[in-house]
Every structure is written in structure tokens, then in C-alpha cells.
Write an enzyme that holds these catalytic residues in place. Structure first.
Site, mmCIF file in Angstrom:
data_model
loop_
_atom_site.group_PDB
_atom_site.id
_atom_site.type_symbol
_atom_site.label_atom_id
_atom_site.label_comp_id
_atom_site.label_asym_id
_atom_site.label_seq_id
_atom_site.Cartn_x
_atom_site.Cartn_y
_atom_site.Cartn_z
ATOM 1 N N ARG A 1 0.838 -1.216 0.000
ATOM 2 C CA ARG A 1 0.000 0.000 0.000
ATOM 3 C C ARG A 1 0.868 1.261 0.000
ATOM 4 N NH1 ARG A 1 -5.456 -1.969 2.783
ATOM 5 N NH2 ARG A 1 -6.067 -3.249 0.995
ATOM 6 N N ASP B 1 12.822 -15.455 15.725
ATOM 7 C CA ASP B 1 14.013 -15.676 16.553
ATOM 8 C C ASP B 1 14.599 -14.406 17.181
ATOM 9 O OD1 ASP B 1 13.817 -18.346 15.767
ATOM 10 O OD2 ASP B 1 15.205 -18.080 14.091
HETATM 11 O O1 F6P Z 1 14.082 -19.188 11.995
HETATM 12 C C1 F6P Z 1 12.829 -19.586 12.445
HETATM 13 C C2 F6P Z 1 12.847 -20.999 12.917
HETATM 14 O O2 F6P Z 1 11.559 -21.324 13.396
HETATM 15 C C3 F6P Z 1 13.901 -21.334 13.974
HETATM 16 O O3 F6P Z 1 13.522 -20.928 15.260
HETATM 17 C C4 F6P Z 1 14.031 -22.829 13.815
HETATM 18 O O4 F6P Z 1 15.304 -23.260 14.214
HETATM 19 C C5 F6P Z 1 13.813 -23.040 12.331
HETATM 20 O O5 F6P Z 1 13.145 -21.884 11.853
HETATM 21 C C6 F6P Z 1 13.010 -24.252 11.975
HETATM 22 O O6 F6P Z 1 12.983 -24.364 10.601
HETATM 23 P P1 F6P Z 1 12.029 -25.316 9.754
HETATM 24 O O7 F6P Z 1 10.693 -24.657 9.684
HETATM 25 O O8 F6P Z 1 12.678 -25.385 8.422
HETATM 26 O O9 F6P Z 1 11.943 -26.608 10.474
#
Ligand code: F6P
Length: 326
Positions: free
Chosen positions: A28, A131
């Protein structure tokens, strides 16, 4: 910025609540400023395989409240190759895209930085990850929602932990960072947080747990950040069970539930402000920067600094968990 007429937008890496709010704000604000907008599906993968769609204001109606990402996301192996990035560039040029807004975490911004350098493409990044592990910004889009999801889950676990007088090890995400673990431990009154930034020995842990068990409620919750090096909550619980069989211990791994759900007001507002700021940045002639916020103010963070993850952990916060669980 002179010469830029059309902006491509993509989400990449792990999805995070608030990505849709960011897509809406970028779209937007871009249209408001006279740009045309193209949505790129499935992150960089969609650029490599030419999955590009026209975006209008209505394309982003009614999405601010939705978790996930309407653009879909992926971790693209193809984009890591020279040929993949060449195809991505050719598709971008063919679609008339002059600049990109990339919403994602450290892997996505690393890829964006490389692409920008190789093909001289103006790119602005938005920190989209639960994260909170990007440098130069107080928070990332999705972090607050994930924190709240963890808090609600741990509150529920506390009910059963307390009824059975049990010790729970709760594993949370965070990639290699302990922000989710540390701050969810504070928010839930947990007895300890085990984070990758700090080494914790079993006897140290026992002392922390004993704190909890000395309390009248006789339950203890330890939040453990995922950590493939140590084996996370499962490995820790095994060690504790072996050395302290008197504890009735259980493990809960929260997993991908932490990535879903409707974004909190904090994440919607952050994503809206950052999305608009990304277009301001392009208008200002900025390139290869991530939008961050520091003390509530929008800042531009060079990609190299953003992916460095040098924010450090607040030791005072770790101490707080300990003080408040005596
Ligand atoms: O970066 C986000 C995240 O959820 C991390 O906290 C975790 O280590 C990773 O992605 C998990 O990844 P995937 O969804 O590929 O299992």
C-alpha cells in the site's frame, strides 16, 4: 529513487506472524507513492522459477490479522547457486521489477546481500523472524507473537506441572539465539532458562531447579532453547533424570506452533511501520539495508551488520529469572 518504477516483494525463510501485515504495508505504501508492485511467490525460489504476480491494493485486503504469509515462503537451494541467481535476475528484469523488498531472517538477508552485490539490484530488507536474532534492531517481526504463544502454552503446562508436582523441560525455538527462551522464562515465572549463549552444567541446573522445588508450589519449569549441539530439552531431561531420579520430569517441545497464529498488536504495528519505512528508504535512495527499530525509532541497518547477530544476551535478564524464582 530515480529510475525505480516497480517494486517486487517476497517473504523468505521461516514464516513469522506479522509477515502479512508487512506485505500489506509495503504494497500500500508503494502504491501510495506511485510505484507498481509485483508479488513474488515462495521467496527467492519464486524468483528463480518466475512465479511473479501483479499486486494491487486489494491483493492485500484483509490480511493484517493473518499468520503465515500469503506470498508463501521457502528456503531456496536453487538461489544458492550462481545459475539460480542468474535466472532470478533475468526473471526480475523481464517482469520489469527495479527494486526488491525482502522480508525474512538472517539466511534470507544473506542471500539478498549477495544478489544485490552480484547484480547491482536495490534491495531493502525487513526483519521477519520469530528468533529476534538480527543485529541493529530491538525486535523482529513475529518475535512478540511467538513469545506470547510460548507464554500461553507454558501457563497451561504450569497447571499440570503444579497439580502433579512435576518438573517440566519446555523446548522453544530460536535457531541459535536464546531470546525466546530467556524472555518467555521471565514472562512465565519459570525457574530457569537454558540458552545457547551460556553453558549450563547439570549441577548448576539442579541448583536452579531446587530453587523451584523449595517453593510452596512444588513444580518447576525450565525453558530450554533448541540446540542441536546439546540435544535441547530431551537430552537435558535425560541427564537430569539420571542424576536426580527424585524428580518426576517431563519434556514438552513446542515446535512449529510457535510460528503460527494471528500476530499481536505489537507485531502488526511493527510490521506496518517497517513496511512503510522500506518504501521511504527506496525513495531516499537507500539500498542494501534492513529496516530496524532502535528505542522506537526507525533505523537503516546495513545487511552485513544485520546478519552478524551481535546484539548479545542481556545477562541482567538471566539474573532476573534466578532472582524471581527463589
Ligand atoms: O528461523 C525460524 C525458525 O523457526 C527457527 O527458530 C528454527 O530453528 C527453524 O526456523 C526451523 O525451521 P524449519 O521450519 O525449516 O523446520
Amino acid at each position: 529513487m530515480a529510475g525505480i518504477k516497480s517494486i517486487g516483494i517476497l517473504t523468505s525463510g521461516g514464516d513469522a506472524p506479522g509477515m502479512n501485515a508487512a506485505i500489506r504495508a509495503v504494497t500500500r505504501s508503494a502504491i501510495y507513492n506511485g510505484f507498481t508492485v509485483k508479488g513474488i511467490m515462495r521467496g527467492f525460489k519464486g524468483l528463480v522459477f518466475n512465479e511473479i504476480v501483479e499486486f494491487k491494493s486489494q491483493s492485500v485486503s484483509n490480511i493484517i490479522q493473518l499468520g503465515g504469509t500469503i506470498l508463501k515462503t521457502a528456503r531456496s537451494e536453487e538461489f544458492k547457486t550462481v545459475e539460480g541467481r542468474k535466472a532470478a535476475y533475468d526473471n526480475m528484469v523481464a517482469a520489469g521489477i527495479d527494486a526488491l523488498v525482502v522480508i525474512g531472517g538472517d539466511g534470507s538477508l544473506t542471500g539478498a546481500g549477495l544478489f544485490a552485490e552480484e547484480y547491482n539490484v536495490p534491495i531493502v530488507g525487513l526483519p521477519g523472524t520469530i528468533d529476534n536474532d538480527l543485529g541493529g534492531t530491538d525486535s523482529t517481526i513475529g518475535y512478540d507473537t511467538a513469545l506470547n504463544t510460548i507464554m500461553e502454552s507454558v501457563d497451561k503446562l504450569r497447571d499440570t506441572a503444579s497439580s502433579h508436582e512435576r518438573l517440566f523441560f519446555v523446548e522453544v525455538m530460536g535457531h541459535t539465539a536464546g531470546y525466546l527462551a530467556l524472555n518467555s522464562a521471565i514472562a512465565t515465572g519459570s525457574e530457569a532458562a537454558i540458552i545457547p549463549e551460556m553453558e549450563t552444567e547439570v549441577d548448576q541446573l539442579a541448583e536452579l531447579i531446587n530453587h523451584g522445588f523449595r517453593k510452596s508450589k512444588n513444580s518447576a519449569i525450565v525453558i530450554v532453547a533448541e540446540n542441536p549441539k546439546t540435544g535441547g530439552a530431551t537430552a537435558l531431561a535425560e541427564r537430569v533424570k539420571k542424576e536426580f531420579p527424585q524428580y518426576d520430569a517431563r519434556v514438552t517441545i513446542l515446535g512449529h506452533i510457535q510460528r503460527g497464529g494471528s500476530p499481536t498488536a505489537v507485531d502488526r504495528i511493527l510490521a506496518s511501520r517497517m513496511g512503510e519505512a522500506a518504501i521511504e528508504a527506496i525513495l531516499d535512495g537507500q539500498r542494501n539495508v534492513m529496516i530496524g527499530t532502535m528505542n522506537g525509532k526507525i533505523v537503516y541497518v546495513p545487511f552485513a551488520k544485520a546478519i552478524k547477530h551481535d546484539k548479545g544476551i542481556d545477562r541482567g535478564a538471566l539474573e532476573l529469572v534466578k532472582i524471581l524464582s527463589i
